[in-house]
Design an enzyme around this catalytic site. Structure first.
Site, short mmCIF file in Angstrom:
data_model
loop_
_atom_site.label_atom_id
_atom_site.label_comp_id
_atom_site.label_asym_id
_atom_site.label_seq_id
_atom_site.Cartn_x
_atom_site.Cartn_y
_atom_site.Cartn_z
N ASP A 175 -16.72 -6.49 124.99
CA ASP A 175 -16.65 -7.92 125.36
C ASP A 175 -15.21 -8.39 125.20
O ASP A 175 -14.51 -7.97 124.28
CB ASP A 175 -17.58 -8.73 124.44
CG ASP A 175 -17.94 -10.08 125.04
OD1 ASP A 175 -19.14 -10.29 125.31
OD2 ASP A 175 -17.05 -10.93 125.24
N ALA A 184 -27.88 -7.13 134.37
CA ALA A 184 -28.28 -8.54 134.43
C ALA A 184 -27.93 -9.11 135.79
O ALA A 184 -26.78 -9.43 136.06
CB ALA A 184 -27.58 -9.34 133.33
N TYR A 225 -21.25 -15.89 143.58
CA TYR A 225 -21.85 -15.30 142.38
C TYR A 225 -23.12 -14.52 142.73
O TYR A 225 -23.28 -13.34 142.38
CB TYR A 225 -22.16 -16.43 141.40
CG TYR A 225 -22.90 -16.04 140.15
CD1 TYR A 225 -22.26 -15.35 139.12
CD2 TYR A 225 -24.24 -16.39 139.97
CE1 TYR A 225 -22.95 -15.01 137.96
CE2 TYR A 225 -24.92 -16.05 138.82
CZ TYR A 225 -24.27 -15.37 137.82
OH TYR A 225 -24.95 -15.03 136.67
#
Ligand code: UDP
Length: 310
Positions: free
Chosen positions: A34, A118, A145
């Site tokens: 991350d 995801a 997106y």
């Protein structure tokens, strides 16, 4: 699932942090990748247990190195939030496309044959106007997106065909819960209500969303990760529609707030993102796992309120 070495990209984010928590509690070795650009939402006692790398998911070489020896990759790193995404469409797509490329590379060179990705219910665009959407209907992504997420679903299908890498892509429906930040509507309304500021409902407030509790979303994700086979797409939805107007009323009364409810025009940049209705079917998820999200929104909101008060 336990005793697995699992890489979670975006593990410090909202859903990612809940996922890491559950994976650690089940006895897995969790490796988090991350950037921390949006902070670290992993609870301290869990963070101590994970192997953490402050690395951008698009950094192919590092991601491949870190992923060595892993059994599975959960790819949850993304730019998120309508306002930020709308302001940065190119960067949003680059991170999606290059991030997935990097994860695919890591899986290939390290012989990791399972990816859980995801995706988003945003791929359905305006299709929920008539009925709840299932995975079989043709999608209609109308934002950069959602297009990038859809592209990655197709890319995962080709990775399966060409390299035998198996995957599940999860189309989450408006996930909410503890530690979410106010880019999303539920924490935003709580914040406004708790300081007695106007609650800003965009438009009539008749638009609907299908709010899915993060604990349920994570449970579904882990169950699906245990069944990854071929390449499959799954909705993870609560199967209940709520209007945004009702949501504002419920949060106002739950918090005993004196906030006024202001109906205002949504910011212009949101226009492409605004859909009148969004709700999904989790029937396929249930068929594969025997489970579907079941936390009622009221209970989920009470839990958030309790945590914000303490
Ligand atoms: N919304 C609103 N006021 C706000 C923020 C959001 O009325 O201050 C509405 C927004 O128009 C949308 C819904 O809440 O219909 C969910 O917005 P969010 O950004 O959380 O997620 P989206 O479903 O748009 O991805």
């Amino acid at each position: 699932m336990n005793n697995q070495r699992i890489v979670v990209t975006g593990g410090a984010g909202f859903i990612g942090s809940h996922l890491c928590e559950a994976l650690v509690e089940q006895g897995n070795e969790v490796v988090v990748i991350d950037t921390l650009l949006r902070g670290n939402k992993i609870p301290k006692h869990i963070f101590k247990e994970v192997e953490f790398h402050q690395v951008d998911v698009t950094d192919e070489e590092s991601v491949a190195k870190i992923s060595k020896g892993a059994d599975m990759i959960f790819h949850f790193a993304a730019i998120l939030g309508v306002d930020i995404v709308a302001d940065n469409p190119i960067e949003t797509m680059e991170i999606e496309v290059n991030g997935m490329q990097s994860v695919a590379h890591a899986a290939t060179v390290n012989q990791i044959d399972k990816i859980v990705y995801a995706s988003t219910s945003g791929v359905y665009g305006h299709l929920a106007l008539e009925k709840s959407v299932d995975e079989d209907i043709l999608v209609d992504p109308c934002t950069s997106y959602a297009m990038a997420k859809r592209y990655n679903e197709i890319y995962l299908a080709s990775l399966h065909d060409e390299k035998g890498i198996q995957s599940s892509a999860i189309r989450f429906f408006n996930v909410y819960g503890l530690r979410q930040d106010n880019r999303m509507v539920i924490p935003r309304f709580f914040e406004q209500a708790m300081i007695n500021d106007p609650i800003t409902v965009y438009g009539s407030g008749d638009q609907t969303r299908d709010f899915t509790n993060v604990k349920d979303a994570v449970k579904a994700t882990i169950l699906l990760s245990e069944k990854v086979h071929g390449m499959e797409i799954f909705n993870v939805a609560n199967e209940r529609e709520s209007t945004i107007g009702e949501l504002a009323d419920v949060i106002k009364s739950m918090t005993n707030s004196t906030s006024e409810i202001h109906h205002i025009d949504a910011p212009k940049k949101r226009y492409d993102y605004e859909v009148g209705r969004r709700y999904g079917s989790s029937a396929k998820l249930e068929r594969f796992t025997g489970y579907k999200p079941n936390t009622n929104l009221q209970d989920g909101l009470v839990a958030i309120h309790d945590s914000l008060r303490n």
